[in-house]
Design an enzyme around this catalytic site. Structure first.
Site, PDB file in Angstrom:
ATOM      1  CB  SER A 156     -26.802 -20.029   5.890  1.00  0.00           C
ATOM      2  OG  SER A 156     -26.573 -19.063   6.445  1.00  0.00           O
ATOM      3  CG  ASP A 214     -22.782 -17.700   8.339  1.00  0.00           C
ATOM      4  OD1 ASP A 214     -22.073 -16.981   7.902  1.00  0.00           O
ATOM      5  OD2 ASP A 214     -24.068 -17.913   7.936  1.00  0.00           O
ATOM      6  CG  ASP A 230     -23.386 -18.265   3.966  1.00  0.00           C
ATOM      7  OD1 ASP A 230     -23.449 -18.437   4.982  1.00  0.00           O
ATOM      8  OD2 ASP A 230     -24.378 -17.687   3.178  1.00  0.00           O
ATOM      9  CG  ASP A 242     -24.784 -14.697   5.330  1.00  0.00           C
ATOM     10  OD1 ASP A 242     -24.320 -15.522   6.206  1.00  0.00           O
ATOM     11  OD2 ASP A 242     -25.739 -14.930   4.784  1.00  0.00           O
TER      12      ASP A 242
HETATM   13 MG    MG Z   1     -25.129 -17.553   6.211  1.00  0.00          MG
END
Ligand code: MG
Length: 454
Positions: free
Chosen positions: A100, A244, A246, A248
């Site tokens: 993340s 960010d 990834d 999300d």
């Molecule tokens: Mg993330």
């Protein structure tokens, strides 16, 4: 019991620094345990742009196929995209290789249940127990899993967003928005070009290449978005967008180059969605009170402990119209109950297109709060939970919610005090209408905690 050093193991997965704690062996064992717990069947695999992704991919594929699971490899993909693929009935679970917003030397296995949600605590506990006992059931040579690749996941994700009744892509296209986009060289490149093309946006790209060399600290908080803010002003963009690694979490910058702060991504999305579809909202205990203010005319706000799975489960349980976390995590349950930055982008563009307002005007119409996040280091050997307990006993005359640590509620402000699960640290988050009031609240509770530890 299998010993792992320098590894953060929790029910939501395993996380560590590559070369120090997160070894192929650790990834292999978690993949075997996960495959045994949720297989046999097809497991979805994806990775963000981290340099260690391909190395861990090999280990995870070895583990999954060894226990008889087939692997559907999405390659470079975002967390929300992987969640959407995993929830399809033919898949038994999913694994995303991403740490993340952690720095580039980190990586992790994020584990997804068959419904595309993160593992419930009890599911994670079962995987963990298998790893701890070394309890794996390997498949015979003629039952080993097979690997196939699927490259259509991002396209599917974009199509699912465009199909939603709340999204009118033609209306967005007519505005010909100019958007500056900072992907931080994460997985954003896997989906954002298609998304912005579908919305007819002119894009100024920053850090688009998905190479894992994050040029800045990857958390999309205002202090990391200087380059994006300048680009918005320099190119005369209608807004700036940061995600960010990834994808999300979503942060916005207005047309004047001012970052709204991640909390306000969710506030604006809630305001827009509820204005069209009244109903209830689910957020975690640390999310801004501005969500309560904008929800009040339309429904109720339900709060959960911090952690995406808690928000997701509550949202499903009550049939929430909107959900999310103040860290830029927008969940639109009509699509899925996962934090989804592409979904958030669609809602914000739709809001701007329908209202005809600039992003700064939408922000100005939302309630003003200032949040401060701080922490108190207690020193090793101090039991942070016990300190929080003692503090609770001192607060008998206050309005205290104990859903997750202590949340002390006032008329227009609050303080949230939680013991860290992993370190001798107490986290303290406060919010009030002005910075002075917020700072005063933080100081008051910091000194109360310090007194209790002396
Ligand atoms: Mg993330």
């Amino acid at each position: 019991m299998q010993e792992f050093k320098n590894l953060m193991i929790s029910v939501s997965g395993v996380r560590g620094i590559v070369g120090e704690g997160l070894t192929p062996e650790a990834a292999l064992r978690f993949a075997q345990a996960f495959g045994n717990e949720f297989g046999p069947g097809k497991i979805v695999l994806a990775r963000d742009s981290r340099v260690s992704g391909p190395m861990l991919r090999h280990a995870v594929i070895a583990g999954l196929t060894a226990v008889g699971c087939d692997v559907i490899d999405l390659g470079l993909a975002t967390t929300p995209t992987t969640e959407l693929v995993t929830e399809r009935p033919e898949y038994a679970g999913g694994i995303i290789l991403t740490a993340s917003h952690n720095p580039r030397q980190w990586n992790a296995l994020k584990l997804l249940a068959p419904d595309g949600l993160f593992l419930r605590p009890e599911q994670g506990e079962r995987v963990l127990q298998r790893v701890n006992k070394g309890d794996y059931a390997f498949a015979a040579w003629d039952r080993l899993g097979r690997v196939s690749e699927y490259s259509g996941a991002a396209e599917e994700h974009v199509a699912a967003i465009l199909d939603l009744p709340i999204v009118d892509a033609e209306r967005i296209r007519r505005r010909r928005f100019k958007v500056a986009v900072d992907c931080c060289n994460g997985a954003g490149e896997a989906i954002l070009p298609q998304l912005f093309e579908a919305f007819g946006c002119q894009v100024v790209w920053l850090n688009r290449e998905a190479n894992g060399f994050f040029p800045r600290s990857p958390e999309p908080v205002p202090e990391n978005l200087g380059e994006l803010c300048s680009a918005v002003v320099k190119h005369g963009a209608d807004l700036g967008v940061a995600v960010d690694p990834d994808v999300d979490r979503l942060a916005l910058v207005d047309e004047n180059g001012r970052p709204l702060g991640e909390e306000y991504t969710l506030v604006l999305a809630v305001q827009f969605v509820l204005g069209k579809t009244p109903g209830d909202v689910v957020v975690n205990a640390s999310t801004t009170r501005a969500v309560d203010d904008v929800t009040a005319p339309y429904g109720r706000v339900h709060r959960t402990p911090v952690g995406e799975i808690h928000v997701a489960m509550k949202a499903l349980q009550i049939g929430a119209v909107m959900a999310g976390e103040g860290n830029g995590g927008v969940m639109y349950p009509e699509l899925h109950v996962g934090r989804d930055a592409p979904m958030g982008i669609a809602l914000i563009l739709q809001y701007m297109a329908e209202s005809g307002k600039k992003l700064s005007e939408l922000r100005a119409a939302a309630p003003d709060y200032v949040m401060i996040k701080d922490k108190i280091e207690l020193g090793f050997g101090t039991d942070a939970r016990a300190v929080v307990e003692r503090l609770h006993r001192r607060l008998e005359n206050e309005n205290v919610n104990t859903i997750d640590g202590l949340k002390v509620l006032y008329d227009r402000s609050w303080v949230h005090i939680r013991a860290s699960n992993t370190e001798p640290i107490i986290r303290i988050i406060a919010e009030a209408p002005t910075a002075e009031e917020t700072r005063a609240l933080v100081e008051k509770f910091k000194s109360a905690v310090v007194q209790l530890t002396q």
